[in-house]
Every structure is written in C-alpha cells, then in structure tokens.
Design an enzyme around this catalytic site. Structure first.
Site, PDB file in Angstrom:
ATOM      1  N   GLU A 178      25.523   3.459  31.984  1.00 37.38           N
ATOM      2  CA  GLU A 178      24.860   3.841  33.231  1.00 37.38           C
ATOM      3  C   GLU A 178      25.895   3.869  34.348  1.00 37.38           C
ATOM      4  O   GLU A 178      26.574   2.868  34.593  1.00 37.38           O
ATOM      5  CB  GLU A 178      23.740   2.864  33.575  1.00 37.38           C
ATOM      6  CG  GLU A 178      22.958   3.270  34.820  1.00 37.38           C
ATOM      7  CD  GLU A 178      21.810   2.314  35.119  1.00 37.38           C
ATOM      8  OE1 GLU A 178      20.656   2.760  35.123  1.00 37.38           O
ATOM      9  OE2 GLU A 178      22.084   1.119  35.344  1.00 37.38           O
ATOM     10  N   TYR A 211      23.352  10.103  39.934  1.00 36.46           N
ATOM     11  CA  TYR A 211      23.048   9.086  38.926  1.00 36.46           C
ATOM     12  C   TYR A 211      23.204   9.706  37.550  1.00 36.46           C
ATOM     13  O   TYR A 211      22.800  10.851  37.322  1.00 36.46           O
ATOM     14  CB  TYR A 211      21.615   8.563  39.091  1.00 36.46           C
ATOM     15  CG  TYR A 211      21.161   7.679  37.940  1.00 36.46           C
ATOM     16  CD1 TYR A 211      21.349   6.307  37.994  1.00 36.46           C
ATOM     17  CD2 TYR A 211      20.572   8.222  36.796  1.00 36.46           C
ATOM     18  CE1 TYR A 211      20.948   5.485  36.943  1.00 36.46           C
ATOM     19  CE2 TYR A 211      20.178   7.415  35.746  1.00 36.46           C
ATOM     20  CZ  TYR A 211      20.363   6.051  35.816  1.00 36.46           C
ATOM     21  OH  TYR A 211      19.986   5.258  34.767  1.00 36.46           O
TER      22      TYR A 211
END
Length: 396
Positions: free
Chosen positions: A206, A118
């Site tokens: 993101e 991530y």
C-alpha cells in the site's frame, strides 16, 4: 509479517520503484548526521522526520514532522524517538518509537503542482486474482474515500498467470488523469510495483501517497508492506527484517514454542487442537456469555509439555477468568491429552482459574475418568453444550 516504512521502501527500490529517499536514525545525533548525508546526496534543504512503527495514521499522532534546518531535525527527532505514539491504529497506550526515518523533501516547487494518489496491490479472494486498487484521492484514509466518494476508487484485476499487462498499466495512468511524461512514469511505476508484490510473495503493498512531483516524477512517499509468513522460507533475507519489538510479546513467545496463538480482549482462555475447532470454540464461549481471550491451536501433538506451555501462555493474560480446553481425539488419543492436562496442572501448581476440559474422540471415556478421578479442580465434559454450560457456571 509487517515491514517498517524504510524497509518497504528499500524493497520497492530493489525492484525499480522510485521512492522518497531517506536514512534511518535511532537517536537525535544520528538524525542530524543522516540529514547532512541526505542533503549531500539529494540536495534536499528540508527533511521529513517519520516515526517508524507498525501502525498507520502516524501523522495524526504527531509522528511525522517537517524540519527546515538541522536544529529542527535534532529537536523533532529527539521528541519523537522514545515517545509512545498513539494513532487510530494503535491501542490507547500507543507504540514506543525506537527509530525515525529522515526523508528528503519531495514537495519542491516547479512547473506543475504536486499531486497525490493512492495505490495498493492485494489479492481479491473473491475472484482468485491479484488486484491493483488506486484513486486520485491520495493522502486520505482510503476507507473514508470508499464511503463518501466510491466512484473515485478504481480497480484493475490481474490474472496471476499473465501478470500486469501493458494496456492495464496505461489504463491506470489514464484513470488518474495523467499525460505526457507523468503518464509514462506512472505506467513504469505500476508495473514495477506489481513485480515487487509478486516477487516478494507479499500479501499487501500500500502506497499512500504516490506522488507526482512538480517535475512529473512518480514516486512512493510512504509504504506499507505485509509479507506472507507462509512464503518466508523462500526469502531468508526478508525474514531477517522482522522487528519483534513491534509485535505482541505473548504471541512472539507462543510462536517460538510452536503454538498458533492470537491475543484477544476476552475473559475465557481457549486451548484447542485444530483451527476450525478453535473457531467453533470461540463461538461456544460467546454463546455461553463469555468472551474469548485468545485463539490458541496446540496442533495434533497435545502432550504434557505442549499443554503446560499453552497453560503458561494463557495465564500471562490477567483478564483470563476461566480456561476451556476443547480437544478432538483423532490423531491424538484423548486419554493422552487428559494425562497431559493432569501432569501440566501438577507441574505448574499455581493455576487459580477454573478449567473446563472437553475431550471427544478416541478414548474420550477413559479421558473423562482420568480427569474426574485426578483430584484436581478441573471440570470435564464430553458434549459441546455441556462444556458451554460449565463455562457459564464458572463465569456467573
């Protein structure tokens, strides 16, 4: 302004970020053509069909599927396009899917097992610095990771005057447990990602997941990009990427009229001049036992035309049971606002919900007299508490 996944990936690629390649399709037939083209360009045998909506958790709602042949591409794309996709980030009605991204399969076999990470870039308002947040737990909800295993989330604070320094990029790769080719690839990836964030005046990038492929390439499998609306004047090309179909239609209409409007779930419509006063007015409504139905800042020029436009926007919400107008007459005179309210009321002629008008500031006394003597079903107030009491009365 939010971008679709495919738009975000195109933006990333323009700054040298390696991405999972794909082609957008708006019909099942286009999806098959896109799959054929993608196979010719990349050699991929399988294809990932991804719904393009402004919401996370698409896979959980059935908006991300793997197709192993062209028949499956056509079948899956046909089912996803046109569906109302419900995810944890949409309303119960979901969002209609107008297009899908046909993407290459990047989880191919090789010498090593693929691994997911991530990574996001955003502003840390507490320190006034940009920040890269990253974790070894890619593919999962980062909120769940933060709650259950906070030690697996790392952050790298970046001085905006210096940018991401080489040792910081290397530290990111090290904390993710990478070595060799993958280590070098990750330092390049993080550096290019941060450059894309700053150069595009974004407020959020993101990537979940960032993938280490079986042959140690690092690439973005997904992308969530939010651009700073206030900087779009510097990016005319990016402003054109806005998809109005994904936005609240009332908010879009209000924006076209120059009104700062945010739709909420309450029963009391607000019409206020100034963001600070608007926030205080929403608190006032809560204290009076109501729930604000919107945030609406009409600005400093609350003339009749602007007030009428604001009325029409507020009344599009069927949940509105009362309207509170709260104006401070600093730049604008209260009597002009009052006359604007009266003119707008008469022009519309079909306002059926109670209206409370609280005017304070320049010529507030004259404004109150205008409202009280207008013969209209409008209640006037000069004090905050008085306005709150009248809101409470009409909601009872």
């Amino acid at each position: 302004m939010n971008l679709h996944e495919y738009q975000g990936k195109e933006l990333l690629s323009s700054f040298g970020v390696r991405i999972q390649r794909g082609i957008v399709a708006q019909s099942a037939r286009e999806a098959v053509d896109a799959a054929k083209q993608l196979t010719a360009e990349t050699g991929t045998g399988w294809h990932v069909i991804k719904a393009q909506v402004h919401a996370g958790g698409r896979g959980k709602g059935g908006g991300v599927k793997l197709a192993k042949n062209l028949n499956e591409v056509e079948e899956i794309a046909g089912k996803i396009i046109g569906m109302n996709l419900v995810t944890p980030q949409t309303s119960a009605e979901g969002k209609k899917v107008h297009q899908v991204l046909i993407a290459e399969d990047v989880y191919y076999p090789g010498d090593n097992e693929p691994e997911e990470y991530y990574m996001s870039v955003l502003l840390n308002r507490g320190t006034g610095k940009n920040m890269i947040m990253y974790s070894t737990e890619g593919g999962m909800d980062i909120e769940q990771v933060a709650e259950e295993t906070p030690h697996l989330i790392f952050t790298e604070e970046i001085d905006p005057a210096l940018g991401l320094l080489p040792f910081q990029a290397r530290r990111i790769a090290f904390n993710l447990g990478l070595s060799g080719t993958a280590f070098k690839e990750m330092t390049k990836f993080a550096t290019a990602l941060y450059t894309a964030y700053t150069k595009s005046d974004a407020s959020l990038f993101e990537i979940n997941p960032v993938l280490k492929t079986s042959d140690d390439k690092i690439l973005a499998v997904d992308s969530k990009v939010t651009l700073d609306d206030n900087a779009l004047y510097r990016h005319r090309d990016l402003a054109q990427l806005r998809d109005l179909r994904e936005e609240n239609p009332i908010e879009v209409e209000a924006g076209s009229l120059g009104l700062n409007y945010v739709d909420l779930d309450g029963n009391v419509g607000c019409m206020v001049n100034g963001a600070g006063l608007a926030m205080a007015t929403m608190d006032l409504i809560k204290q009076a036992g109501g729930e604000p139905a919107n945030f609406l800042d009409v600005g400093g020029t609350a003339d009749a035309a602007r007030v009428e436009a604001a009325f029409k926007i507020i009344l599009k919400d069927p949940n509105v049971k009362a309207i509170l107008i709260n104006i401070f007459g600093g730049i604008v005179r209260c009597d002009r606002v009052a006359q604007g309210v009266i003119d707008a009321y008469k022009n519309m002629g079909n306002i059926t919900v109670p209206i409370i008008v609280r005017l304070q500031g320049t010529n507030a006394d004259i404004a109150k007299d205008l409202i009280d003597n207008s013969g209209l079903d409008v209640l006037s107030a000069t004090e905050f508490q008085e306005a709150a009491d009248k809101v409470q009365e009409v909601l009872a």
